[in-house]
Write an enzyme that holds these catalytic residues in place. Structure first.
Site, PDB file in Angstrom:
ATOM      1  N   GLU A 150      34.505 -51.159 -35.924  1.00 36.72           N
ATOM      2  CA  GLU A 150      33.096 -51.489 -35.659  1.00 36.72           C
ATOM      3  C   GLU A 150      33.002 -52.207 -34.334  1.00 36.72           C
ATOM      4  O   GLU A 150      33.743 -53.178 -34.095  1.00 36.72           O
ATOM      5  CB  GLU A 150      32.509 -52.426 -36.734  1.00 36.72           C
TER       6      GLU A 150
ATOM      7  N   GLU B 288      35.940 -56.607 -43.897  1.00 37.70           N
ATOM      8  CA  GLU B 288      35.608 -58.009 -43.591  1.00 37.70           C
ATOM      9  C   GLU B 288      35.604 -58.910 -44.822  1.00 37.70           C
ATOM     10  O   GLU B 288      34.926 -59.931 -44.847  1.00 37.70           O
ATOM     11  CB  GLU B 288      34.277 -58.103 -42.839  1.00 37.70           C
TER      12      GLU B 288
END
Length: 312
Positions: free
Chosen positions: A242, A131
């Protein structure tokens, strides 16, 4: 019926390949203290013996290759993976600058040399960052998501790891990057898609406050986000790196954290993914809740008993 139809059409092509199922593991505990070998070994064993899952959680995704509390020592999760026969999606933290990234690479290469095929045979792939693009984006910065990295930096880091593993037992391992669908579809990040072997897709409908995000919309929001990432993947593999729903935490627009909602999300999303797509659920045990006060854990830190029935 619609969900089953999507699964059968969209994911059938992956069924013939080996599919990995596991959890995400940070290097710190929920109180911010460092995790060590006993923690990782205990968690990996817990995952494999998790009631209701038939022993299918046999893989682990890491965020860093450096042991917490050190500057460059290899993370003890690598040895714990060998000792518990756990497959590893290696993580190289890429948001702390070039010098820190070099230490990540050094820790990984050192591990491959010291532990040999007992380690490298269990490496699913290598993720360059997590991220980083989101945190450096216009979406991530207002959320105070922390330091990130630019597309150019991540591309450079991907090239760097390819150079470093050439001629080692890690050569040929898939290299990827993990981010949100909003980052993957951004035109300025297209170079990363060209550089990687796989795309890691992080998806949390609970946090998607720009659209209706009640639990009743969670499945639609998850599949639509995944479709966005796949639309720019150019046929490359997309790992679900995730996803999850919290059992505890503040309301996010329409999204309510509760055990019942976590169970519903797990049943709808997890049970559709497991065995079909490389999936790393978030999460078995919480890490660093002191920063967020949100719990995504399926089990408490001090108990192997799931918070709800995990049978699919």
């Amino acid at each position: 019926m619609q969900l089953c139809h999507l699964v059968s059409l969209g994911f059938a092509a992956t069924a013939a390949a080996q599919v990995y199922q596991g959890f995400n593991y940070d290097s710190v505990n929920s109180d911010g203290s460092c995790r060590g070998y006993p923690d990782f070994r205990g968690f990996f064993e817990r995952a494999k013996n998790l009631a209701g899952t038939e022993g299918h959680f046999t893989a682990a995704r890491l965020y860093t290759s450096i042991e917490c509390g050190t500057t460059a020592d290899p993370i003890s999760a690598f040895q714990a993976a060998i000792d518990t026969d756990t497959d590893i999606l290696v993580g190289l933290w890429a948001s702390a600058g070039r010098n820190a990234y070099g230490k990540e690479l050094s820790a990984l290469i050192t591990t491959a040399k010291q532990l040999g095929s007992a380690f490298t045979d269990r490496v699913i792939g290598i993720s360059v960052g997590s991220e980083d693009l989101f945190r450096s984006s216009v979406q991530g910065q207002p959320d105070d998501a922390g330091a990130g990295a630019t597309s150019a930096e991540i591309e450079g880091y991907i090239g760097w790891v390819r150079d470093w593993i050439r001629g080692t037992t890690l050569e040929g391992k898939p290299i990827g990057h993990v981010d949100t669908w909003t980052s993957w579809v951004a035109p300025e990040n297209a170079g990363i898609i060209s550089s990687v072997d796989f795309l890691g897709h992080n998806a949390f409908p609970y946090f998607e406050t720009t659209r209706i995000n009640a639990i009743e919309k969670a499945a639609d929001n998850f599949w639509s986000g995944l479709k966005q990432t796949e639309s720019v993947a150019n046929g490359k593999s997309v790992f679900i790196t995730e996803t999850g729903w919290p059992t505890m935490g503040p309301q996010q627009r329409d999204a309510v954290a509760s055990v019942d909602n976590t169970k519903g999300y797990y049943s709808q999303i997890g049970c559709a993914l497991f065995g079909q797509r490389n999936t790393f659920w978030y999460t078995l045990v919480d890490s660093n809740m002191t920063q967020t006060n949100i719990s995504f854990a399926l089990t408490p830190i001090d108990s192997a008993a799931p918070k709800f029935d995990l049978t699919c």
